[in-house]
Design a protein around this motif. Structure first.
Motif, mmCIF file in Angstrom:
data_model
loop_
_atom_site.group_PDB
_atom_site.id
_atom_site.type_symbol
_atom_site.label_atom_id
_atom_site.label_comp_id
_atom_site.label_asym_id
_atom_site.label_seq_id
_atom_site.Cartn_x
_atom_site.Cartn_y
_atom_site.Cartn_z
ATOM 1 N N UNK A 292 0.805 -1.354 -0.038
ATOM 2 C CA UNK A 292 -0.016 0.063 -0.070
ATOM 3 C C UNK A 292 1.064 1.363 -0.079
ATOM 4 N N UNK A 293 0.620 1.917 -1.074
ATOM 5 C CA UNK A 293 1.444 3.274 -1.212
ATOM 6 C C UNK A 293 0.576 4.370 -0.610
ATOM 7 N N UNK A 294 0.978 5.116 0.305
ATOM 8 C CA UNK A 294 0.355 6.253 0.906
ATOM 9 C C UNK A 294 0.767 7.586 0.842
ATOM 10 N N UNK A 295 1.913 7.597 0.016
ATOM 11 C CA UNK A 295 2.401 8.998 -0.409
ATOM 12 C C UNK A 295 1.859 9.618 -1.714
ATOM 13 N N UNK A 296 2.532 10.479 -2.095
ATOM 14 C CA UNK A 296 1.761 11.454 -3.354
ATOM 15 C C UNK A 296 2.055 10.311 -4.374
ATOM 16 N N UNK A 297 0.931 9.861 -5.333
ATOM 17 C CA UNK A 297 1.090 8.933 -6.417
ATOM 18 C C UNK A 297 1.628 9.524 -7.507
ATOM 19 N N UNK A 298 2.172 9.009 -8.336
ATOM 20 C CA UNK A 298 2.438 9.519 -9.879
ATOM 21 C C UNK A 298 1.679 10.024 -10.587
ATOM 22 N N UNK A 299 2.048 10.629 -11.643
ATOM 23 C CA UNK A 299 1.181 11.294 -12.568
ATOM 24 C C UNK A 299 0.358 10.079 -13.151
ATOM 25 N N UNK A 384 2.271 -1.495 4.740
ATOM 26 C CA UNK A 384 2.136 -0.176 4.358
ATOM 27 C C UNK A 384 3.513 0.368 3.954
ATOM 28 N N UNK A 385 3.826 1.174 2.627
ATOM 29 C CA UNK A 385 5.247 1.501 2.509
ATOM 30 C C UNK A 385 5.845 2.152 3.592
ATOM 31 N N UNK A 386 7.202 2.059 3.439
ATOM 32 C CA UNK A 386 8.287 2.892 4.424
ATOM 33 C C UNK A 386 9.005 3.784 3.639
ATOM 34 N N UNK A 387 9.308 4.805 4.125
ATOM 35 C CA UNK A 387 10.390 5.792 3.532
ATOM 36 C C UNK A 387 11.700 5.209 3.341
ATOM 37 N N UNK A 388 12.228 5.334 1.873
ATOM 38 C CA UNK A 388 13.322 4.404 1.756
ATOM 39 C C UNK A 388 14.531 5.140 2.150
ATOM 40 N N UNK A 401 9.791 -7.466 -3.436
ATOM 41 C CA UNK A 401 9.815 -8.562 -3.970
ATOM 42 C C UNK A 401 8.687 -9.682 -3.409
ATOM 43 N N UNK A 402 8.285 -9.347 -2.277
ATOM 44 C CA UNK A 402 7.094 -10.176 -1.484
ATOM 45 C C UNK A 402 5.949 -10.057 -2.326
ATOM 46 N N UNK A 403 5.648 -8.662 -2.607
ATOM 47 C CA UNK A 403 4.206 -8.246 -3.024
ATOM 48 C C UNK A 403 3.852 -8.852 -4.593
ATOM 49 N N UNK A 404 2.708 -9.250 -4.660
ATOM 50 C CA UNK A 404 1.972 -9.489 -5.991
ATOM 51 C C UNK A 404 1.486 -8.281 -6.552
ATOM 52 N N UNK A 405 1.165 -7.228 -5.935
ATOM 53 C CA UNK A 405 0.653 -6.178 -6.349
ATOM 54 C C UNK A 405 0.768 -4.969 -5.552
ATOM 55 N N UNK A 406 0.531 -3.913 -5.909
ATOM 56 C CA UNK A 406 0.266 -2.647 -5.178
ATOM 57 C C UNK A 406 -0.733 -1.655 -5.493
ATOM 58 N N UNK A 407 -1.094 -0.869 -4.226
ATOM 59 C CA UNK A 407 -2.221 0.073 -4.622
ATOM 60 C C UNK A 407 -1.725 1.337 -4.014
ATOM 61 N N UNK A 408 -2.402 2.398 -4.493
ATOM 62 C CA UNK A 408 -2.199 3.661 -3.993
ATOM 63 C C UNK A 408 -3.500 4.087 -3.220
ATOM 64 N N UNK A 409 -3.393 4.669 -1.938
ATOM 65 C CA UNK A 409 -4.525 4.805 -1.191
ATOM 66 C C UNK A 409 -4.256 6.234 -0.415
ATOM 67 N N UNK A 410 -5.314 6.746 -0.249
ATOM 68 C CA UNK A 410 -5.324 8.133 0.549
ATOM 69 C C UNK A 410 -6.009 7.946 2.036
ATOM 70 N N UNK A 411 -5.343 8.374 2.980
ATOM 71 C CA UNK A 411 -6.086 8.153 4.403
ATOM 72 C C UNK A 411 -6.881 9.505 4.603
#
Length: 411
Positions: A292-299, A384-388, A401-411
């Protein structure tokens, strides 16, 4: 601390080929003098455990031992027959190379071509991070290192673990050990002896148990052999990129540090890797993982609200029964602090990854949390994503590598 310094527990599964013993080792009873590679062991029970493991290793049998990173499945690195047992126990593809573990600088030099001279960058990194969670690539002498270790590559990955039990075991067997993580190939790496027992029970004879691993993620792998002199981080891990850069600066070495897949791509290397963790899907629990990406999504990407996303979860799993959802969240992030909604048919199983600003805690908890959720029988895992930055870079390397998919969400 252990209730007793030595315990032997035998387990036998229905399909087991051999009984598995879990032998306790007290890491605090082992010490090294800086001038000597020989360990001092004050506990007879711990020495007994180590000697039993040495006996199996010399019989070309694999042994599981703790390191500061994760638990390793070790065998004699210079014996092709012994090393082959690692691949059979793990179900590991033969083109996935192994890391060789040494107990001293003297042992390192016995593995290297006589003409090889340490570059200044390696000298600085070894002085700062060995023993420790840093793996370096060296030229491989085919007359010394079996091709099964290197997957026929011209280089070999070597490190000196800092865990007293790992280093003592190597010193007592008086030979380097090849050791990937002690898990079935592709699964999350084990950070406790119990993780190993649940996965590999009956497939090997001895597991040395010294409690939970301190770092929780595999070692950082560095290639400093290229002609351009640049340092390439092939796999981020227990030693952070920031620490590597600082060490080189303090040594007055103006060397660029590049991270694979962040700063550059190398398709040839990815097809025929020189180090583990680059080619195959890794670190995956039984349940499918969604990042789950919770930061600003790409264009061009329109994120879902968290509530809308949660409502879609049951539809993603084709079942009429209750769905168990595992959630790995940071303790103090907006996502971590939100209350998970009560939705008919969804059962939440939550694991905390630690504070946002302490990625080392997240690194230590990640694999244990994944394996715990697997044990609880969840149908899906959300991470949840972690700051790199710092250890967060290694965490996200494993999560992707573990994830089979990703999603962008807003809180």
């Amino acid at each position: 601390m252990f209730p007793a310094l030595f315990r032997s527990v035998r387990f036998q599964s229905q399909t087991a080929m051999m009984p598995t013993q879990v032998l306790a080792c007290d890491a605090t009873a082992i010490s090294f003098q800086s001038s000597s590679a020989e360990p001092r062991i004050s506990s007879q029970d711990t020495l007994n455990s180590l000697q039993l493991a040495v006996h199996d290793l010399r019989r070309r049998q694999p042994v599981v031992f703790p390191t500061e990173t994760v638990y390793g499945l070790g065998a004699l690195a210079l014996d092709a027959s012994a090393a082959s047992s690692i691949f059979s126990v793990k179900g590991r593809p033969p083109d996935n190379p192994l890391i060789v573990h040494v107990s001293s600088i003297e042992m390192l030099h016995t593995l290297l071509p006589s003409t090889f001279q340490l570059p200044k960058s390696y000298d600085l990194l070894i002085k700062r991070f060995w023993p420790g969670p840093l793996t370096l690539l060296f030229p491989s002498d085919s007359q010394i290192i079996p091709s099964i270790i290197t997957a026929n590559q011209p280089s070999v990955a070597i490190r000196m673990p800092s865990h007293p039990v790992a280093r003592a075991l190597i010193a007592l067997v008086k030979a380097p050990l090849a050791a990937p993580s002690a898990n079935s190939s592709g699964k999350p790496s084990p950070t406790t002896a119990e993780h190993v027992r649940r996965d590999l029970d009956g497939k090997l004879g001895i597991i040395l148990d010294a409690g939970a691993c301190e770092v929780g993620l595999e070692s950082t792998v560095v290639d400093g052999l290229r002609e351009d002199g640049k340092i390439r981080v092939l796999r981020p891990g227990g030693v952070t990129v920031e620490d590597i850069e600082q060490t080189l600066r303090e040594g007055f070495l103006d060397t660029q540090v590049l991270v694979h897949r962040r700063d550059y791509r190398d398709e040839k290397l990815e097809a025929a890797p020189t180090t583990p963790g680059m080619k195959y899907r890794h670190y995956s629990p039984t349940a499918p993982v969604t990042l789950l990406y919770t930061s600003s999504p790409p264009a061009g990407v329109v994120p879902l609200s968290a509530q809308s996303f949660f409502l879609t979860l049951k539809d993603e799993i084709n079942t009429f029964s209750s769905v168990k959802i595992g959630v790995l969240a940071l303790t103090d992030s907006p996502f971590g602090k939100m209350s998970l909604p009560a939705i008919n048919g969804l059962e939440w199983h939550r694991q905390e990854l630690g504070p946002v600003n302490h990625p080392s805690v997240t690194a230590r908890r990640l694999f244990d949390a994944l394996l715990t959720l697997d044990q609880q029988g969840v149908d899906m895992i959300l991470i949840e994503e972690v700051v790199e930055i710092r250890e967060g870079l290694a965490v996200m390397n494993r999560v992707r590598k573990a994830a089979s998919q990703s999603r962008w969400i807003t809180i």
